[in-house]
Motif scaffolding. Sequence first.
Motif, mmCIF file in Angstrom:
data_model
loop_
_atom_site.group_PDB
_atom_site.id
_atom_site.type_symbol
_atom_site.label_atom_id
_atom_site.label_comp_id
_atom_site.label_asym_id
_atom_site.label_seq_id
_atom_site.Cartn_x
_atom_site.Cartn_y
_atom_site.Cartn_z
ATOM 1 N N ALA A 125 -17.656 25.582 -31.720
ATOM 2 C CA ALA A 125 -17.792 26.269 -30.375
ATOM 3 C C ALA A 125 -16.499 26.631 -29.697
ATOM 4 C CB ALA A 125 -18.635 25.219 -29.480
ATOM 5 N N ALA A 126 -15.585 25.948 -29.852
ATOM 6 C CA ALA A 126 -14.382 25.688 -29.252
ATOM 7 C C ALA A 126 -13.232 27.198 -29.927
ATOM 8 C CB ALA A 126 -13.516 24.540 -29.413
ATOM 9 N N VAL A 127 -13.386 27.232 -31.268
ATOM 10 C CA VAL A 127 -12.435 28.027 -31.912
ATOM 11 C C VAL A 127 -12.553 29.549 -31.391
ATOM 12 C CG1 VAL A 127 -12.050 29.161 -34.265
ATOM 13 C CG2 VAL A 127 -12.159 26.613 -33.892
ATOM 14 N N PRO A 128 -13.668 30.189 -31.048
ATOM 15 C CA PRO A 128 -13.607 31.479 -30.713
ATOM 16 C C PRO A 128 -12.740 31.838 -29.565
ATOM 17 C CG PRO A 128 -16.103 31.089 -31.300
ATOM 18 C CD PRO A 128 -15.130 29.691 -31.379
ATOM 19 N N GLY A 129 -13.018 30.941 -28.455
ATOM 20 C CA GLY A 129 -12.214 31.126 -27.443
ATOM 21 C C GLY A 129 -10.823 30.794 -27.629
ATOM 22 N N MET A 130 -10.346 29.854 -28.405
ATOM 23 C CA MET A 130 -8.706 29.590 -29.082
ATOM 24 C C MET A 130 -8.301 30.722 -29.690
ATOM 25 S SD MET A 130 -8.924 25.591 -30.218
ATOM 26 C CE MET A 130 -9.161 24.292 -29.066
ATOM 27 N N LEU A 172 -6.469 25.818 -42.043
ATOM 28 C CA LEU A 172 -6.215 27.192 -42.667
ATOM 29 C C LEU A 172 -6.884 28.231 -42.140
ATOM 30 C CD1 LEU A 172 -6.596 25.749 -46.345
ATOM 31 C CD2 LEU A 172 -4.492 26.036 -45.243
ATOM 32 N N GLU A 173 -7.963 28.269 -41.845
ATOM 33 C CA GLU A 173 -8.667 29.411 -41.056
ATOM 34 C C GLU A 173 -7.928 29.772 -39.949
ATOM 35 O OE1 GLU A 173 -12.822 28.866 -40.607
ATOM 36 O OE2 GLU A 173 -13.062 28.066 -42.769
ATOM 37 N N THR A 174 -7.470 28.928 -39.118
ATOM 38 C CA THR A 174 -7.091 29.490 -37.671
ATOM 39 C C THR A 174 -5.188 29.522 -37.728
ATOM 40 O OG1 THR A 174 -6.785 26.955 -37.112
ATOM 41 C CG2 THR A 174 -8.940 28.219 -36.492
ATOM 42 N N ALA A 175 -4.603 29.352 -38.633
ATOM 43 C CA ALA A 175 -3.318 29.137 -38.854
ATOM 44 C C ALA A 175 -2.598 30.415 -38.486
ATOM 45 C CB ALA A 175 -2.791 29.128 -40.302
ATOM 46 N N THR A 176 -3.030 31.579 -38.377
ATOM 47 C CA THR A 176 -2.438 32.845 -37.743
ATOM 48 C C THR A 176 -2.834 33.211 -36.177
ATOM 49 O OG1 THR A 176 -4.237 34.061 -38.846
ATOM 50 C CG2 THR A 176 -2.252 33.847 -40.069
ATOM 51 N N PHE A 177 -3.483 32.287 -35.782
ATOM 52 C CA PHE A 177 -4.102 32.485 -34.390
ATOM 53 C C PHE A 177 -3.321 31.710 -33.277
ATOM 54 C CE2 PHE A 177 -7.383 34.023 -37.163
ATOM 55 C CZ PHE A 177 -7.822 35.367 -36.435
#
Length: 261
Positions: A125-130, A172-177
Amino acid sequence: MSLKGKVAVVTGSTSGIGLAIARAYAEQGANLVINGLGDAAAIEAERAKIESDFGVKALYSDANMLSHVEIEGMVKLAETELGSCDILVNNAGIQYVAPVEEFPIEKWDQIIAINLSAAFYATRAAVPGMKARKWGRIINTASAHALVASPFKSAYVAAKHGIAGLTKTVALETATFGITCNAICPGYVWTPLVEKQIPDQAKARGISEEQVKRDVLLAAQPTKEFVTVEEVAALALWLTSDGARSITGTMQQIDGGWVAE
Protein backbone atom coordinates in the motif's frame (compact mmCIF):
# COMPACT_ATOMS: atom_id res chain seq x y z
CA MET A 1 18.85 15.03 11.41
CA SER A 2 15.41 16.45 10.73
CA LEU A 3 12.30 14.60 9.63
CA LYS A 4 10.16 17.72 9.55
CA GLY A 5 7.59 17.37 6.79
CA LYS A 6 7.85 13.55 6.75
CA VAL A 7 5.11 11.16 7.84
CA ALA A 8 5.81 7.83 9.52
CA VAL A 9 3.45 4.88 9.94
CA VAL A 10 4.60 2.52 12.70
CA THR A 11 2.65 -0.68 13.37
CA GLY A 12 2.63 -2.24 16.82
CA SER A 13 3.59 1.14 18.30
CA THR A 14 1.42 1.49 21.39
CA SER A 15 4.21 0.08 23.58
CA GLY A 16 7.70 -1.39 23.55
CA ILE A 17 9.92 -1.17 20.48
CA GLY A 18 7.28 0.38 18.24
CA LEU A 19 6.48 3.19 20.66
CA ALA A 20 10.18 3.98 21.11
CA ILE A 21 10.63 4.18 17.33
CA ALA A 22 7.55 6.38 16.94
CA ARG A 23 8.78 8.77 19.62
CA ALA A 24 12.26 8.91 18.06
CA TYR A 25 10.73 9.95 14.74
CA ALA A 26 8.45 12.49 16.40
CA GLU A 27 11.42 14.00 18.23
CA GLN A 28 12.94 14.73 14.82
CA GLY A 29 9.73 16.39 13.59
CA ALA A 30 7.87 13.59 11.79
CA ASN A 31 4.10 13.38 11.95
CA LEU A 32 2.85 9.92 12.82
CA VAL A 33 0.24 7.24 12.54
CA ILE A 34 0.60 4.87 15.47
CA ASN A 35 -1.13 1.51 15.64
CA GLY A 36 -1.51 -1.34 18.06
CA LEU A 37 -3.47 -3.04 20.77
CA GLY A 38 -4.07 -2.05 24.37
CA ASP A 39 -6.28 -0.08 26.70
CA ALA A 40 -8.00 2.71 24.76
CA ALA A 41 -7.34 5.34 27.43
CA ALA A 42 -3.66 4.39 27.68
CA ILE A 43 -3.27 4.54 23.89
CA GLU A 44 -4.91 7.96 23.75
CA ALA A 45 -2.60 9.16 26.53
CA GLU A 46 0.46 8.01 24.57
CA ARG A 47 -0.83 9.59 21.36
CA ALA A 48 -1.51 12.91 23.09
CA LYS A 49 1.87 12.79 24.84
CA ILE A 50 3.67 12.44 21.51
CA GLU A 51 1.91 15.56 20.25
CA SER A 52 2.57 17.58 23.38
CA ASP A 53 6.18 16.43 23.82
CA PHE A 54 7.28 17.07 20.24
CA GLY A 55 4.78 19.45 18.64
CA VAL A 56 3.85 17.05 15.85
CA LYS A 57 0.59 15.53 14.68
CA ALA A 58 -0.04 11.96 15.81
CA LEU A 59 -3.02 9.89 14.70
CA TYR A 60 -4.06 6.47 15.96
CA SER A 61 -5.22 3.65 13.68
CA ASP A 62 -6.83 0.58 15.18
CA ALA A 63 -6.19 -1.40 11.97
CA ASN A 64 -6.29 -5.14 12.57
CA MET A 65 -3.04 -6.68 11.31
CA LEU A 66 -5.03 -9.72 10.19
CA SER A 67 -6.96 -7.63 7.64
CA HIS A 68 -5.37 -6.41 4.42
CA VAL A 69 -8.30 -4.01 3.97
CA GLU A 70 -7.71 -2.35 7.35
CA ILE A 71 -3.94 -2.24 6.80
CA GLU A 72 -4.44 -0.52 3.47
CA GLY A 73 -6.83 1.88 5.23
CA MET A 74 -4.13 2.73 7.78
CA VAL A 75 -1.71 3.76 5.02
CA LYS A 76 -4.53 5.69 3.32
CA LEU A 77 -5.19 7.51 6.60
CA ALA A 78 -1.60 8.77 6.64
CA GLU A 79 -1.84 9.90 3.03
CA THR A 80 -5.20 11.64 3.30
CA GLU A 81 -4.94 13.17 6.79
CA LEU A 82 -1.20 13.87 6.99
CA GLY A 83 -0.28 14.13 3.31
CA SER A 84 1.91 11.10 2.71
CA CYS A 85 3.43 7.90 4.03
CA ASP A 86 7.17 8.50 3.76
CA ILE A 87 8.40 6.07 6.40
CA LEU A 88 6.84 2.68 7.07
CA VAL A 89 7.91 0.57 10.03
CA ASN A 90 6.42 -2.92 10.02
CA ASN A 91 6.86 -3.74 13.68
CA ALA A 92 3.73 -5.61 14.80
CA GLY A 93 4.36 -9.18 15.87
CA ILE A 94 3.29 -12.02 18.13
CA GLN A 95 4.92 -15.19 19.43
CA TYR A 96 3.87 -18.72 20.41
CA VAL A 97 6.09 -21.58 21.53
CA ALA A 98 5.38 -25.29 21.07
CA PRO A 99 6.93 -28.41 19.46
CA VAL A 100 6.15 -28.54 15.75
CA GLU A 101 3.96 -31.65 16.04
CA GLU A 102 1.89 -29.93 18.72
CA PHE A 103 1.87 -26.44 17.22
CA PRO A 104 -1.77 -25.28 16.92
CA ILE A 105 -2.68 -24.64 13.29
CA GLU A 106 -4.60 -21.51 14.23
CA LYS A 107 -1.49 -20.12 15.97
CA TRP A 108 0.65 -20.87 12.90
CA ASP A 109 -1.83 -19.04 10.67
CA GLN A 110 -2.06 -16.08 13.04
CA ILE A 111 1.72 -15.67 13.43
CA ILE A 112 2.36 -15.88 9.68
CA ALA A 113 -0.45 -13.37 9.08
CA ILE A 114 0.63 -10.78 11.65
CA ASN A 115 4.42 -11.19 11.49
CA LEU A 116 4.78 -11.59 7.71
CA SER A 117 1.69 -11.00 5.61
CA ALA A 118 0.83 -7.73 7.38
CA ALA A 119 4.24 -6.34 6.43
CA PHE A 120 3.57 -7.26 2.79
CA TYR A 121 0.13 -5.63 2.83
CA ALA A 122 1.44 -2.39 4.34
CA THR A 123 4.42 -2.27 2.00
CA ARG A 124 2.21 -2.93 -1.01
CA ALA A 125 0.00 0.00 0.00
CA ALA A 126 2.84 2.43 0.79
CA VAL A 127 5.21 1.87 -2.14
CA PRO A 128 3.18 3.64 -4.87
CA GLY A 129 3.24 6.94 -2.97
CA MET A 130 6.91 6.56 -2.13
CA LYS A 131 7.73 5.90 -5.78
CA ALA A 132 5.75 8.97 -6.85
CA ARG A 133 7.66 11.16 -4.37
CA LYS A 134 11.01 9.49 -5.17
CA TRP A 135 11.71 9.00 -1.46
CA GLY A 136 10.81 6.38 1.09
CA ARG A 137 12.09 4.34 4.00
CA ILE A 138 10.72 0.91 4.82
CA ILE A 139 11.98 -0.76 7.98
CA ASN A 140 10.87 -4.23 9.00
CA THR A 141 11.34 -5.36 12.57
CA ALA A 142 12.71 -8.85 12.09
CA SER A 143 14.69 -10.66 14.77
CA ALA A 144 17.86 -12.63 15.29
CA HIS A 145 15.45 -15.40 14.30
CA ALA A 146 15.44 -14.02 10.77
CA LEU A 147 19.02 -15.34 10.59
CA VAL A 148 19.15 -18.30 12.97
CA ALA A 149 16.60 -20.68 14.46
CA SER A 150 15.58 -21.84 17.93
CA PRO A 151 13.56 -24.91 18.88
CA PHE A 152 9.78 -24.71 19.41
CA LYS A 153 9.33 -21.46 17.47
CA SER A 154 8.55 -22.84 14.01
CA ALA A 155 5.99 -20.20 13.01
CA TYR A 156 7.94 -17.24 14.37
CA VAL A 157 11.23 -18.34 12.80
CA ALA A 158 9.52 -19.07 9.48
CA ALA A 159 7.82 -15.67 9.50
CA LYS A 160 11.01 -13.79 10.36
CA HIS A 161 12.99 -15.65 7.68
CA GLY A 162 10.18 -14.62 5.35
CA ILE A 163 10.61 -11.00 6.42
CA ALA A 164 14.28 -11.25 5.42
CA GLY A 165 13.29 -12.39 1.93
CA LEU A 166 10.57 -9.75 1.62
CA THR A 167 13.01 -7.04 2.70
CA LYS A 168 15.59 -8.00 0.08
CA THR A 169 13.02 -8.28 -2.71
CA VAL A 170 11.40 -4.91 -1.99
CA ALA A 171 14.86 -3.32 -1.75
CA LEU A 172 15.70 -4.54 -5.25
CA GLU A 173 12.38 -3.45 -6.72
CA THR A 174 12.59 0.08 -5.28
CA ALA A 175 16.32 0.72 -5.55
CA THR A 176 16.04 3.30 -8.35
CA PHE A 177 13.22 5.28 -6.71
CA GLY A 178 15.03 6.79 -3.72
CA ILE A 179 13.51 4.14 -1.46
CA THR A 180 15.38 1.89 0.95
CA CYS A 181 14.10 -1.25 2.63
CA ASN A 182 15.96 -2.80 5.54
CA ALA A 183 15.27 -5.12 8.43
CA ILE A 184 16.32 -4.66 12.04
CA CYS A 185 17.21 -7.93 13.75
CA PRO A 186 17.16 -7.54 17.54
CA GLY A 187 18.02 -10.16 20.08
CA TYR A 188 16.16 -10.11 23.37
CA VAL A 189 14.93 -6.58 24.01
CA TRP A 190 13.91 -5.33 27.45
CA THR A 191 10.22 -4.50 27.05
CA PRO A 192 7.24 -4.60 29.45
CA LEU A 193 6.14 -7.82 27.73
CA VAL A 194 9.47 -9.53 28.50
CA GLU A 195 9.61 -8.13 32.02
CA LYS A 196 6.17 -9.54 32.86
CA GLN A 197 7.23 -13.05 31.80
CA ILE A 198 10.17 -13.30 34.21
CA PRO A 199 8.36 -14.03 37.52
CA ASP A 200 6.27 -16.78 35.88
CA GLN A 201 9.36 -18.31 34.26
CA ALA A 202 11.17 -18.27 37.61
CA LYS A 203 8.27 -19.98 39.36
CA ALA A 204 7.82 -22.58 36.63
CA ARG A 205 11.52 -23.46 36.52
CA GLY A 206 12.19 -23.19 40.25
CA ILE A 207 15.00 -20.68 39.77
CA SER A 208 15.56 -17.04 40.64
CA GLU A 209 14.48 -14.16 38.42
CA GLU A 210 18.14 -13.29 37.84
CA GLN A 211 18.78 -16.86 36.68
CA VAL A 212 15.85 -16.58 34.26
CA LYS A 213 17.41 -13.46 32.76
CA ARG A 214 20.94 -14.87 32.55
CA ASP A 215 20.43 -18.56 31.84
CA VAL A 216 17.17 -18.60 29.89
CA LEU A 217 16.52 -15.32 28.11
CA LEU A 218 20.10 -14.16 27.64
CA ALA A 219 21.70 -17.56 27.09
CA ALA A 220 22.22 -16.80 23.39
CA GLN A 221 23.48 -13.23 23.82
CA PRO A 222 27.23 -13.07 24.56
CA THR A 223 26.92 -9.63 26.17
CA LYS A 224 24.47 -11.08 28.73
CA GLU A 225 22.60 -7.80 28.51
CA PHE A 226 19.22 -6.97 27.06
CA VAL A 227 19.02 -4.70 24.05
CA THR A 228 17.07 -1.55 24.97
CA VAL A 229 14.15 -0.14 23.01
CA GLU A 230 16.07 3.13 22.76
CA GLU A 231 18.93 1.35 20.99
CA VAL A 232 16.55 -0.19 18.47
CA ALA A 233 14.89 3.19 17.94
CA ALA A 234 18.27 4.84 17.35
CA LEU A 235 19.04 2.27 14.65
CA ALA A 236 15.64 2.81 13.03
CA LEU A 237 16.22 6.57 13.09
CA TRP A 238 19.65 6.21 11.48
CA LEU A 239 18.21 4.03 8.70
CA THR A 240 15.90 6.90 7.71
CA SER A 241 18.78 9.37 7.44
CA ASP A 242 20.46 10.63 4.28
CA GLY A 243 23.64 9.00 5.55
CA ALA A 244 21.97 5.61 5.14
CA ARG A 245 20.53 6.24 1.66
CA SER A 246 22.81 3.62 0.06
CA ILE A 247 22.00 0.99 2.67
CA THR A 248 19.16 -1.20 1.43
CA GLY A 249 18.26 -4.87 1.48
CA THR A 250 20.22 -5.46 4.69
CA MET A 251 19.63 -7.30 7.95
CA GLN A 252 20.83 -4.94 10.67
CA GLN A 253 21.78 -7.06 13.68
CA ILE A 254 21.40 -5.56 17.16
CA ASP A 255 21.63 -8.72 19.22
CA GLY A 256 24.52 -8.52 21.67
CA GLY A 257 26.60 -10.84 19.45
CA TRP A 258 24.00 -13.63 19.24
CA VAL A 259 24.38 -14.35 15.51
CA ALA A 260 28.19 -14.05 15.64
CA GLU A 261 28.44 -17.39 17.46
